[in-house]
Design a protein around this motif. Structure first.
Motif, PDB file in Angstrom:
ATOM      1  N   ASN A 179       3.513  19.360  12.486  1.00 60.93           N
ATOM      2  CA  ASN A 179       2.142  18.878  12.290  1.00 60.93           C
ATOM      3  C   ASN A 179       2.064  17.651  11.384  1.00 60.93           C
ATOM      4  OD1 ASN A 179       2.758  20.109   9.859  1.00 60.93           O
ATOM      5  ND2 ASN A 179       1.109  21.636   9.973  1.00 60.93           N
ATOM      6  N   ASP A 180       3.209  17.082  10.988  1.00 61.73           N
ATOM      7  CA  ASP A 180       3.198  15.886  10.148  1.00 61.73           C
ATOM      8  C   ASP A 180       2.697  14.677  10.925  1.00 61.73           C
ATOM      9  OD1 ASP A 180       4.322  17.389   8.145  1.00 61.73           O
ATOM     10  OD2 ASP A 180       6.317  16.472   8.272  1.00 61.73           O
ATOM     11  N   GLU A 181       1.856  13.872  10.305  1.00 64.49           N
ATOM     12  CA  GLU A 181       1.455  12.598  10.881  1.00 64.49           C
ATOM     13  C   GLU A 181       0.803  11.745   9.803  1.00 64.49           C
ATOM     14  OE1 GLU A 181      -1.670  12.736  13.821  1.00 64.49           O
ATOM     15  OE2 GLU A 181      -2.531  14.538  12.939  1.00 64.49           O
ATOM     16  N   VAL A 182       0.703  10.454  10.087  1.00 56.72           N
ATOM     17  CA  VAL A 182      -0.004   9.515   9.220  1.00 56.72           C
ATOM     18  C   VAL A 182      -1.211   9.016   9.987  1.00 56.72           C
ATOM     19  CG1 VAL A 182       0.132   7.405   7.868  1.00 56.72           C
ATOM     20  CG2 VAL A 182       2.167   8.839   8.127  1.00 56.72           C
ATOM     21  N   ILE A 183      -2.394   9.091   9.370  1.00 54.96           N
ATOM     22  CA  ILE A 183      -3.634   8.737  10.055  1.00 54.96           C
ATOM     23  C   ILE A 183      -4.341   7.617   9.298  1.00 54.96           C
ATOM     24  CG2 ILE A 183      -5.869   9.563  10.879  1.00 54.96           C
ATOM     25  CD1 ILE A 183      -4.721  12.352  11.056  1.00 54.96           C
ATOM     26  N   MET A 184      -4.720   6.564  10.032  1.00 55.64           N
ATOM     27  CA  MET A 184      -5.528   5.486   9.474  1.00 55.64           C
ATOM     28  C   MET A 184      -6.970   5.668   9.953  1.00 55.64           C
ATOM     29  SD  MET A 184      -2.295   4.742   9.992  1.00 55.64           S
ATOM     30  CE  MET A 184      -0.890   3.845   9.334  1.00 55.64           C
ATOM     31  N   GLY A 185      -7.902   5.049   9.293  1.00 55.55           N
ATOM     32  CA  GLY A 185      -9.301   5.186   9.667  1.00 55.55           C
ATOM     33  C   GLY A 185      -9.714   4.225  10.774  1.00 55.55           C
ATOM     34  N   THR A 186     -10.950   4.370  11.228  1.00 52.21           N
ATOM     35  CA  THR A 186     -11.502   3.445  12.206  1.00 52.21           C
ATOM     36  C   THR A 186     -11.915   2.149  11.513  1.00 52.21           C
ATOM     37  OG1 THR A 186     -13.686   4.426  11.923  1.00 52.21           O
ATOM     38  CG2 THR A 186     -12.318   5.292  13.713  1.00 52.21           C
ATOM     39  N   GLY A 187     -12.334   1.185  12.304  1.00 50.62           N
ATOM     40  CA  GLY A 187     -12.814  -0.074  11.761  1.00 50.62           C
ATOM     41  C   GLY A 187     -11.836  -1.229  11.875  1.00 50.62           C
ATOM     42  N   HIS A 188     -10.692  -1.013  12.506  1.00 48.88           N
ATOM     43  CA  HIS A 188      -9.714  -2.089  12.683  1.00 48.88           C
ATOM     44  C   HIS A 188     -10.281  -3.151  13.625  1.00 48.88           C
ATOM     45  CE1 HIS A 188      -5.957  -4.159  13.554  1.00 48.88           C
ATOM     46  NE2 HIS A 188      -5.319  -3.401  12.683  1.00 48.88           N
ATOM     47  N   ALA A 189     -10.008  -4.404  13.338  1.00 49.53           N
ATOM     48  CA  ALA A 189     -10.432  -5.481  14.236  1.00 49.53           C
ATOM     49  C   ALA A 189      -9.742  -5.329  15.582  1.00 49.53           C
ATOM     50  CB  ALA A 189     -10.092  -6.835  13.629  1.00 49.53           C
ATOM     51  N   THR A 190     -10.413  -5.728  16.635  1.00 52.22           N
ATOM     52  CA  THR A 190      -9.864  -5.592  17.980  1.00 52.22           C
ATOM     53  C   THR A 190      -8.641  -6.471  18.170  1.00 52.22           C
ATOM     54  OG1 THR A 190     -12.029  -5.063  18.913  1.00 52.22           O
ATOM     55  CG2 THR A 190     -10.355  -5.891  20.438  1.00 52.22           C
ATOM     56  N   ILE A 191      -7.604  -5.870  18.752  1.00 50.46           N
ATOM     57  CA  ILE A 191      -6.411  -6.604  19.181  1.00 50.46           C
ATOM     58  C   ILE A 191      -6.237  -6.340  20.663  1.00 50.46           C
ATOM     59  CG2 ILE A 191      -3.923  -6.906  18.923  1.00 50.46           C
ATOM     60  CD1 ILE A 191      -4.154  -5.852  16.097  1.00 50.46           C
ATOM     61  N   SER A 192      -6.227  -7.381  21.459  1.00 53.81           N
ATOM     62  CA  SER A 192      -6.095  -7.212  22.904  1.00 53.81           C
ATOM     63  C   SER A 192      -5.436  -8.441  23.500  1.00 53.81           C
ATOM     64  CB  SER A 192      -7.468  -6.983  23.542  1.00 53.81           C
ATOM     65  OG  SER A 192      -8.294  -8.134  23.386  1.00 53.81           O
ATOM     66  N   GLY A 193      -5.027  -8.314  24.746  1.00 52.60           N
ATOM     67  CA  GLY A 193      -4.419  -9.435  25.467  1.00 52.60           C
ATOM     68  C   GLY A 193      -2.956  -9.601  25.155  1.00 52.60           C
ATOM     69  N   ASN A 194      -2.659 -10.254  24.034  1.00 49.63           N
ATOM     70  CA  ASN A 194      -1.277 -10.472  23.607  1.00 49.63           C
ATOM     71  C   ASN A 194      -1.019  -9.715  22.308  1.00 49.63           C
ATOM     72  OD1 ASN A 194      -0.212 -12.810  25.463  1.00 49.63           O
ATOM     73  ND2 ASN A 194      -2.244 -13.461  24.805  1.00 49.63           N
ATOM     74  N   TYR A 195      -0.030  -8.857  22.303  1.00 50.11           N
ATOM     75  CA  TYR A 195       0.334  -8.151  21.079  1.00 50.11           C
ATOM     76  C   TYR A 195       1.736  -7.555  21.213  1.00 50.11           C
ATOM     77  CZ  TYR A 195      -1.474  -4.057  23.700  1.00 50.11           C
ATOM     78  OH  TYR A 195      -1.726  -3.093  24.638  1.00 50.11           O
ATOM     79  N   THR A 196       2.290  -7.166  20.065  1.00 49.46           N
ATOM     80  CA  THR A 196       3.616  -6.546  20.011  1.00 49.46           C
ATOM     81  C   THR A 196       3.592  -5.447  18.969  1.00 49.46           C
ATOM     82  OG1 THR A 196       4.666  -8.665  20.561  1.00 49.46           O
ATOM     83  CG2 THR A 196       6.097  -6.937  19.671  1.00 49.46           C
TER      84      THR A 196
END
Length: 273
Positions: free
Chosen positions: A11-28
């Motif tokens: 059940n281990d995990e790392v969770i970040m919150g919402t509100g991240h700027a959109t990343i789309s199209g080109n990414y890595t």
């Protein structure tokens, strides 16, 4: 070269919150991973939290690197797989480089799969979704093993960029680096009950450790040798009975021992020693 996080696969995990700027199209997206299980479905990185359609990287059944890539309203692909028989207990570097028309998957700096999209724009994350590392709680696909050096770029890296990132804490395209988790927190294998934040050293999208024991060698911050990679060069003195293997010392870290694996297949899928 620093620490990593050892996930217990339960059940281990790392969770970040919402509100991240959109990343789309080109990414890595890149990550160093050391699975301790070679027959389990395990999430490495997912932004499907808060809704199905965004992005994830998983290991499936011990022989596939799998990704789901969304357009914001539907999946662009459900078969972004690379067949790669990894060995439990060994570090490997995984990278997904995405363009509006397709994707390329790299393992240990080598291209292992490509795919194309027929329509839609691939979305990595937007403000309504959140990032999870080491687990996808909806499907209980928790990672068993260690994760280190997770980077997110808002551009499509080249193979040379990815190979450079594999062995360096400096980023190959720093102006396009959005998030970078080097996992250099806590005391390796020590008592870390108060160290529950995974720092984003390239931005402010920090994560919260969830369900970790934070003591001992599992479910805790641990020592990492993820980037300790010797640089192989061509063999020499090749005869019918032998050859000389040649390599240079790692760029990052120090190697204290080496092992040689032998395969009967050109793509190294049939390991014999």
């Amino acid at each position: 070269p620093g620490n990593a996080l050892a996930f217990d696969g339960v059940n281990d995990e790392v969770i970040m919150g919402t509100g991240h700027a959109t990343i789309s199209g080109n990414y890595t997206v890149e990550a160093w991973v050391k699975p301790q299980d070679d027959n389990k479905n395990m999430a490495i990185f997912t932004t499907r939290g808060g809704g199905e359609t965004t992005f994830d990287i998983q290991i499936l059944d011990g022989d596939r690197i799998h990704g789901d890539i969304g357009s914001g309203t539907s999946w662009l692909t459900t078969n972004a797989d690379a067949t790669y028989n990894y060995e439990a207990g060994q570090w490997m570097h995984i990278a997904y480089a995405v363009t509006p028309s397709g994707y390329t998957i790299y393992v240990n700096g080598n291209q292992v799969a490509t795919g194309t999209f027929t329509s839609g724009t691939p979305v990595l994350i937007d403000a309504s979704h959140y990032l999870e590392i080491g687990g996808y709680s909806i499907y209980s696909t928790y990672f068993n093993g260690s994760i280190d050096e997770v980077r997110v770029y808002n551009t499509t890296l080249t193979q040379a960029n990815i190979q450079a990132d594999m062995v360096s804490t400096s980023s190959s395209v720093p102006g396009s680096l959005v998030n970078y988790y080097n996992f250099d927190n806590g005391q390796a294998g020590g008592g870390n009950t108060g160290v529950t934040t995974l720092n984003d050293v390239a931005g402010s999208y920090n994560g919260t450790l969830t369900s970790f024991a934070l003591t001992g060698t599992t479910s805790n911050w641990v020592a990492s040798n993820a980037m300790v990679v010797p640089v192989a060069s061509a063999a020499s003195n090749i005869t019918s009975t032998g050859f000389a293997a040649n390599w240079a010392a790692p760029v990052t870290g120090t190697a204290t021992s080496y092992s040689i694996e032998v395969s009967t297949a050109p793509d190294f899928r049939t390991e014999i020693g």
